[in-house]
Design a protein around this motif. Structure first.
Motif, PDB file in Angstrom:
ATOM      1  N   THR A 165      38.426  24.738  46.880  1.00  0.00           N
ATOM      2  CA  THR A 165      39.379  23.817  47.524  1.00  0.00           C
ATOM      3  C   THR A 165      39.216  22.375  47.054  1.00  0.00           C
ATOM      4  O   THR A 165      39.931  21.491  47.519  1.00  0.00           O
ATOM      5  N   MET A 166      38.268  22.136  46.157  1.00  0.00           N
ATOM      6  CA  MET A 166      38.127  20.779  45.613  1.00  0.00           C
ATOM      7  C   MET A 166      39.379  20.377  44.848  1.00  0.00           C
ATOM      8  O   MET A 166      39.807  19.231  44.879  1.00  0.00           O
ATOM      9  N   ILE A 167      39.945  21.315  44.130  1.00  0.00           N
ATOM     10  CA  ILE A 167      41.136  21.027  43.333  1.00  0.00           C
ATOM     11  C   ILE A 167      42.362  21.192  44.231  1.00  0.00           C
ATOM     12  O   ILE A 167      42.535  22.235  44.852  1.00  0.00           O
ATOM     13  N   PRO A 168      43.184  20.163  44.314  1.00  0.00           N
ATOM     14  CA  PRO A 168      44.355  20.249  45.201  1.00  0.00           C
ATOM     15  C   PRO A 168      45.374  21.270  44.682  1.00  0.00           C
ATOM     16  O   PRO A 168      45.426  21.543  43.474  1.00  0.00           O
ATOM     17  N   PRO A 169      46.182  21.835  45.583  1.00  0.00           N
ATOM     18  CA  PRO A 169      47.192  22.797  45.153  1.00  0.00           C
ATOM     19  C   PRO A 169      48.242  22.143  44.262  1.00  0.00           C
ATOM     20  O   PRO A 169      48.509  20.944  44.383  1.00  0.00           O
ATOM     21  N   GLY A 170      48.785  22.920  43.373  1.00  0.00           N
ATOM     22  CA  GLY A 170      49.849  22.395  42.505  1.00  0.00           C
ATOM     23  C   GLY A 170      49.353  21.987  41.131  1.00  0.00           C
ATOM     24  O   GLY A 170      50.138  21.577  40.278  1.00  0.00           O
ATOM     25  N   VAL A 171      48.029  22.080  40.912  1.00  0.00           N
ATOM     26  CA  VAL A 171      47.486  21.715  39.599  1.00  0.00           C
ATOM     27  C   VAL A 171      47.621  22.931  38.677  1.00  0.00           C
ATOM     28  O   VAL A 171      47.171  24.024  39.024  1.00  0.00           O
ATOM     29  N   PRO A 172      48.273  22.779  37.507  1.00  0.00           N
ATOM     30  CA  PRO A 172      48.398  23.909  36.575  1.00  0.00           C
ATOM     31  C   PRO A 172      47.027  24.446  36.164  1.00  0.00           C
ATOM     32  O   PRO A 172      46.071  23.684  36.021  1.00  0.00           O
ATOM     33  N   TRP A 173      46.931  25.773  35.953  1.00  0.00           N
ATOM     34  CA  TRP A 173      45.630  26.408  35.692  1.00  0.00           C
ATOM     35  C   TRP A 173      44.953  25.884  34.433  1.00  0.00           C
ATOM     36  O   TRP A 173      43.733  25.777  34.374  1.00  0.00           O
ATOM     37  N   PHE A 174      45.765  25.526  33.421  1.00  0.00           N
ATOM     38  CA  PHE A 174      45.135  25.070  32.173  1.00  0.00           C
ATOM     39  C   PHE A 174      44.565  23.654  32.295  1.00  0.00           C
ATOM     40  O   PHE A 174      43.827  23.201  31.427  1.00  0.00           O
ATOM     41  N   ILE A 175      44.893  22.943  33.376  1.00  0.00           N
ATOM     42  CA  ILE A 175      44.324  21.606  33.609  1.00  0.00           C
ATOM     43  C   ILE A 175      42.959  21.713  34.300  1.00  0.00           C
ATOM     44  O   ILE A 175      42.135  20.803  34.210  1.00  0.00           O
ATOM     45  N   LEU A 176      42.721  22.844  34.973  1.00  0.00           N
ATOM     46  CA  LEU A 176      41.499  22.981  35.774  1.00  0.00           C
ATOM     47  C   LEU A 176      40.205  22.712  34.998  1.00  0.00           C
ATOM     48  O   LEU A 176      39.332  21.984  35.490  1.00  0.00           O
ATOM     49  N   PRO A 177      40.031  23.283  33.791  1.00  0.00           N
ATOM     50  CA  PRO A 177      38.777  23.002  33.055  1.00  0.00           C
ATOM     51  C   PRO A 177      38.598  21.519  32.740  1.00  0.00           C
ATOM     52  O   PRO A 177      37.472  21.043  32.593  1.00  0.00           O
ATOM     53  N   ILE A 178      39.721  20.785  32.638  1.00  0.00           N
ATOM     54  CA  ILE A 178      39.628  19.339  32.347  1.00  0.00           C
ATOM     55  C   ILE A 178      39.188  18.587  33.608  1.00  0.00           C
ATOM     56  O   ILE A 178      38.405  17.638  33.536  1.00  0.00           O
ATOM     57  N   LEU A 179      39.692  19.033  34.760  1.00  0.00           N
ATOM     58  CA  LEU A 179      39.395  18.320  36.007  1.00  0.00           C
ATOM     59  C   LEU A 179      38.032  18.678  36.581  1.00  0.00           C
ATOM     60  O   LEU A 179      37.442  17.892  37.320  1.00  0.00           O
ATOM     61  N   LEU A 180      37.556  19.872  36.261  1.00  0.00           N
ATOM     62  CA  LEU A 180      36.311  20.350  36.861  1.00  0.00           C
ATOM     63  C   LEU A 180      35.122  19.397  36.633  1.00  0.00           C
ATOM     64  O   LEU A 180      34.412  19.069  37.593  1.00  0.00           O
ATOM     65  N   PRO A 181      34.895  18.914  35.389  1.00  0.00           N
ATOM     66  CA  PRO A 181      33.760  17.988  35.207  1.00  0.00           C
ATOM     67  C   PRO A 181      33.898  16.721  36.046  1.00  0.00           C
ATOM     68  O   PRO A 181      32.907  16.211  36.570  1.00  0.00           O
ATOM     69  N   VAL A 182      35.149  16.229  36.195  1.00  0.00           N
ATOM     70  CA  VAL A 182      35.371  15.010  36.990  1.00  0.00           C
ATOM     71  C   VAL A 182      35.015  15.269  38.453  1.00  0.00           C
ATOM     72  O   VAL A 182      34.312  14.472  39.091  1.00  0.00           O
ATOM     73  N   GLU A 183      35.484  16.388  38.980  1.00  0.00           N
ATOM     74  CA  GLU A 183      35.211  16.713  40.383  1.00  0.00           C
ATOM     75  C   GLU A 183      33.719  16.924  40.617  1.00  0.00           C
ATOM     76  O   GLU A 183      33.174  16.460  41.618  1.00  0.00           O
ATOM     77  N   LEU A 184      33.069  17.642  39.705  1.00  0.00           N
ATOM     78  CA  LEU A 184      31.637  17.909  39.883  1.00  0.00           C
ATOM     79  C   LEU A 184      30.825  16.621  39.803  1.00  0.00           C
ATOM     80  O   LEU A 184      29.903  16.412  40.601  1.00  0.00           O
TER      81      LEU A 184
END
Lengths: 271, 87
Positions: A165-184
């Motif tokens: 649930t860290m990643i808000p809904p509506g984020v395209p799946w291919f963006i997730l690996p890019i956002l994951l390091p920022v969130e962590l």
């Protein structure tokens, strides 16, 4: 205190009247180091530790006395205690957590008044040192808040669900690996770091500013330098003192408010 | 009635203040977090290829990603009020 006395003793003893050969004893990191007052086994007890213990005891005793035998119609210390608790409840807890967060009120009240009192110690004569300006006193508080934050989050949603649930809904799946390091990085490094460093840095800077102007006022109390500078520095002492009164309260408020929003965040995801 | 209104207004103002502090520091954490994460990755890459440039490039990339993420997450009107912004 020992640091302050050592620095003050030099200009007071000889230099500030006849400044030839003497310079301004600029405050620095040495003012945050204290000699051991006594030892318990291999543990060195210094002034900041004693201040921290005194503040903890003061908060416990104050609320213990206030609510030892509570009356329906509060009087005296109980009145003050209730005002203190209601202030934290209405200004910090309820805005973030609402009524369902009332069970966290004792924790937030203790946290707020402990930090506030610790901060105020920089302005109280004889103590004149905020223990929070030593970062070692801040990390245990941050650790305590973060253990609670993670525990509540993991308990309510499970470890995987919590991170999902860290990643808000509506984020395209291919963006997730890019956002994951920022969130962590935000979750594990930056957020706890800023929570602690903000309190530490404000107290550190405040104490340094006060020491600079206290010393400058004393140092410039000499006709050979000029009374105008003395008056200017004395004005700054009063100004910084009043500013620090505000900063002490504000830092306690921000730390506790952020703690409340973290708890709310952990609880909210369960709904 | 007026006392009720003023209390309600004060509660609403306190709620807005608490949310504002939370969101403000979260946005700040994202900005630094992006630079830390991608700066770290860049630093590791730089060590691997024996070059200095991946570190600053990584930091700038992280900053750009953070900015985009913040705009996506909080830029929309009402995003904060929906409760997505407290973290």
């Amino acid at each position: 205190m020992t640091g302050d006395v050592q620095v003050l003793a030099a200009p007071a003893g000889s230099c500030h009247i006849n400044i030839k050969g003497c310079g301004y004893p600029a405050p620095g990191l040495q003012d945050f180091d204290f000699q051991t007052i006594f030892k318990i086994g291999g543990f060195h007890v210094t002034k900041p530790i004693l201040i921290a213990i005194l503040c903890a005891i003061s908060v416990i005793v104050f609320f213990g006395v206030a609510f030892w035998r509570p009356k329906v119609v509060p009087r005296g210390v109980q009145n003050l205690g209730e005002m203190a608790i209601l202030a934290v409840r209405d200004q910090i807890l309820r805005p973030s957590l609402g009524r369902r967060g009332d069970s966290y009120l004792p924790f937030l009240v203790s946290l707020f008044f402990y930090i506030w009192l610790m901060n105020l110690m920089e302005l109280i004569p004889f103590f004149q040192f905020p223990s929070m300006s030593r970062i070692g006193f801040v990390w245990p508080l941050v650790l305590m808040v973060y253990v609670l934050y993670w525990y509540l989050g993991f308990k309510n949603q499970g470890v995987w669900g919590y991170f999902r649930t860290m990643i808000p809904p509506g984020v395209p799946w291919f963006i997730l690996p890019i956002l994951l390091p920022v969130e962590l990085a935000r979750f594990f490094i930056v957020q706890p770091f800023t929570l602690g460093v903000r309190l530490f840095a404000n107290m550190f800077a405040g104490h340094l500013l006060l020491t600079i102007f206290y010393l400058a006022t004393w140092y410039m109390l000499s006709l050979s330098i000029g009374l105008l500078f003395f008056v200017g520095s004395a004005f700054m002492v009063v100004f910084v003192f009043l500013l620090e009164l505000l900063v002490d309260l504000l830092q306690a408020f921000i730390f506790t408010t952020l703690t409340a929003t973290y708890i709310a965040d952990s609880l909210e995801r369960a709904h | 009635m007026s006392s009720y209104r003023s209390r309600a207004a004060a509660a609403s103002s306190a709620e807005g203040g608490a949310r504002g502090i939370g969101v403000g520091w979260t946005v700040f954490s994202y900005l630094i977090g992006g630079m830390v994460a991608y700066g770290g990755i860049g630093w590791l890459v730089g060590r691997g290829i024996h070059a200095a440039w991946p570190f600053p490039v990584g930091m700038l990339t992280g900053l750009g990603i953070s900015l985009g993420y913040i705009i996506f997450r909080y830029g929309r009107q009402g995003a904060v009020e929906e409760g997505r912004g407290n973290r």
